[in-house]
Design an enzyme around this catalytic site. Structure first.
Site, PDB file in Angstrom:
ATOM      1  N   CYS A  80       0.877  -1.201   0.094  1.00 40.32           N
ATOM      2  CA  CYS A  80      -0.061   0.092   0.145  1.00 40.32           C
ATOM      3  C   CYS A  80       0.789   1.224   0.046  1.00 40.32           C
ATOM      4  CB  CYS A  80      -0.820  -0.029   1.218  1.00 40.32           C
ATOM      5  SG  CYS A  80      -1.653   1.548   1.533  1.00 40.32           S
ATOM      6  N   PRO A  98      -7.461   8.474   3.214  1.00 40.80           N
ATOM      7  CA  PRO A  98      -7.882   8.168   4.424  1.00 40.80           C
ATOM      8  C   PRO A  98      -6.699   7.598   5.406  1.00 40.80           C
ATOM      9  CG  PRO A  98      -8.800   6.356   3.131  1.00 40.80           C
ATOM     10  CD  PRO A  98      -7.811   7.036   2.109  1.00 40.80           C
TER      11      PRO A  98
END
Length: 538
Positions: A203, A423
């Site tokens: 990620c 986020p």
């Protein structure tokens, strides 16, 4: 000339004309139209995603002209897609969300791109099929409206273009092309691909990211474009770089990567891998090995080669201004080029000890110093092969976005940019007040970030309402459902309040009646359907 040759030549000429359109004004292709045509089949297939790709291009072109953004977020399911369609112009499909909620193996996990390569394309198809269905459902419903009803019922554009996550391409160049083909077939208007190594992909907000050389990622971008061209589509490709926070790179083979690779400046140290192998042979494990590596790194005094050259020139008595000129001159040069410039133009007598092999990891990766300058450098190399550029960042810092945009636009004026409104950022701790947060996407839009997205907003909004409702339902039963869900749906005009109608029951009845001549005793929305209760509050 045979008819076959004539047909081939005509198709080549058609492709060449296509490439000269404004759509491809900034696109560079290292192959010919004949290369493309020779790899096509003899049956021309028209893909709905091509329509969506053209729609996305037109949309972003308008935003680029106006200095405004199109912003969206990652959708989990058809419910979210239909609600987003009322207000947002595009839909994002996240690899992170798919990894945790929609792997084609049904085995969830973190965002390591270790799910089967058809996972995200399948999610795209899931959402695109829903878009097509709700578009059909709406058209059928409007066909039965009066002129007054049509005038008072806004049309919802359910066919919002989908942009999806291609991770690192899931393998070599043919794997990238097959993945691209799946995305085109499943309905994606565009995809993004990042410059991480496939086996170690993380990620964008995890540690331990390993980059591939610049040319390797360019090859991926070219492979995507070639697959698009073979299929005859105008879908978009977004080039993402994770170099802002990367610490490793697979190889030093590309000269353009040299300025950002670190080397040991301590000639007395043996290679790190030798030290670690010896320590393991002595039975050391875990924290002990980490302490040994940390100590070696500290003693190695890792530096970029331009820094090492600057220090060496300063040690030979050069003035500060001369040293600064050297750094500016060699900051983007390869190792041999930098040595030549330092010696010939600045009179460096002794090339300093600097060893980029000594700090290599046990996997063979080179140490890398990322940052915004590095991301600009890579993005500019990717720009001729991509429609949009995206720098993954650690925090929502507007000044950093300005620096990136300025660095790219200095080389590629008008280049479209993308931004992850992640986020993973703690937005409440980012130093932004409420006004800053509200203005953030539009300020980015002024800088050329024409497409912006919250990768996981679908996941988080789902988690939020699920936690809130479950907690209250456990305590207050149906009161919680009525107050938190049903009454709120009615209050905001959410069409899922009447979920039978939303699901297409009226449309299905219409299909059945079309088959049976207009009458059906088994119509789903006939007398007795409980949804009639929602014409007024009970």
């Amino acid at each position: 000339m045979s008819s076959e040759r004539a047909q081939f030549a005509a198709e080549v000429a058609e492709v060449e004309r296509w490439w000269k359109s404004p759509r491809f004004a900034r696109v560079n292709r290292p192959y010919t139209a004949a290369d493309v045509v020779s790899k096509r089949g003899t049956i021309k297939i028209n893909y709905p995603s091509d329509v969506q790709g053209k729609k996305l291009w037109k949309l972003l072109s308008e935003h680029a002209k106006n200095g405004t953004p199109s912003h969206t977020y990652g959708a989990l399911d058809p419910v979210q897609v239909t609600q987003m369609a009322k207000y947002l112009e595009t839909v994002y499909v996240s690899g992170w969300q798919s990894s945790s909620t929609a792997s084609s193996s049904n085995e969830p996990g973190p965002d390591l791109a270790d799910y089967p390569s058809n996972t995200v394309p399948n999610k795209v198809e899931h959402l695109f099929m829903a878009q097509l269905f709700h578009d059909r459902k709406q058209r059928e419903a409007r066909s039965r409206m009066s002129d007054a009803e049509l005038a008072n019922t806004p049309v919802i554009d359910y066919l919002r273009p989908i942009v999806a996550d291609a991770d690192t391409g899931h393998g070599g160049l043919t794997a990238v092309m097959k993945l691209t083909k799946m995305f085109v077939e499943k309905g994606a208007a565009g995809i993004h691909i990042e410059d991480q190594a496939p086996g170690t992909k993380k990620c964008g907000h995890m540690a331990g990211k390993v980059l591939v050389p610049i040319q390797e990622h360019i090859n991926r971008l070219v492979a995507i474009r070639l697959q698009y061209d073979i299929m005859g589509v105008e879908n978009l490709v977004v080039a993402r770089t994770d170099s802002e926070a990367a610490t490793l790179i697979t190889s030093n083979i590309d000269d353009r990567d040299h300025p950002f690779i670190q080397g040991s400046t301590n000639p007395s140290l043996p290679p790190l891998n030798n030290v670690m192998v010896e320590a393991e042979a002595q039975g050391k494990t875990g924290d002990q090995l980490q302490a040994i590596e940390d100590g070696w790194i500290k003693a190695a005094n890792l530096q970029l080669f331009p820094q090492a050259l600057a220090q060496a020139l300063a040690n030979e008595g050069a003035s500060r201004s001369t040293v600064e000129k050297l750094v500016a001159r060699v900051s983007r040069l390869s190792w041999p080029q930098a040595v030549a410039v330092a010696q010939k133009e600045f009179g460096l007598k002794q090339v300093p000890y600097w060893n980029w092999d000594a700090p290599r990891t046990r996997e063979g990766y080179y140490r890398y110093q990322g940052g915004t300058e590095c991301a600009i450098h890579r993005a500019n190399a990717f720009a001729p092969y991509a429609d949009l550029l995206w720098m993954e960042t650690k925090k929502p810092i507007l000044a950093q976005a300005k620096e990136f945009a300025a660095g790219v636009h200095a080389v590629h004026p008008g280049q479209w940019l993308a931004y992850n409104l992640s986020p993973s950022f703690n937005w409440e701790a980012a130093g932004l007040n409420a006004q800053d947060m509200q203005a953030y996407v539009w300020e980015l839009g002024k800088l050329g970030f024409v497409w912006q997205f919250i990768t996981l907003a679908g996941l988080h909004s789902n988690a939020y309402i699920s936690d809130l409702f479950a907690q209250n339902f456990a305590k207050t039963g149906m009161k919680a459902y009525v107050e938190l869900v049903q009454s709120r749906e009615r209050e905001i005009g959410c069409d899922v309040l009447t979920h039978q109608k939303w699901s297409g029951a009226d449309y299905a009845d219409s299909l059945i009646k079309t088959v049976t001549g207009g009458v059906s005793s088994t119509a789903a929305m006939g007398a007795g359907v409980t949804e009639s209760q929602f014409t007024s509050k009970l």
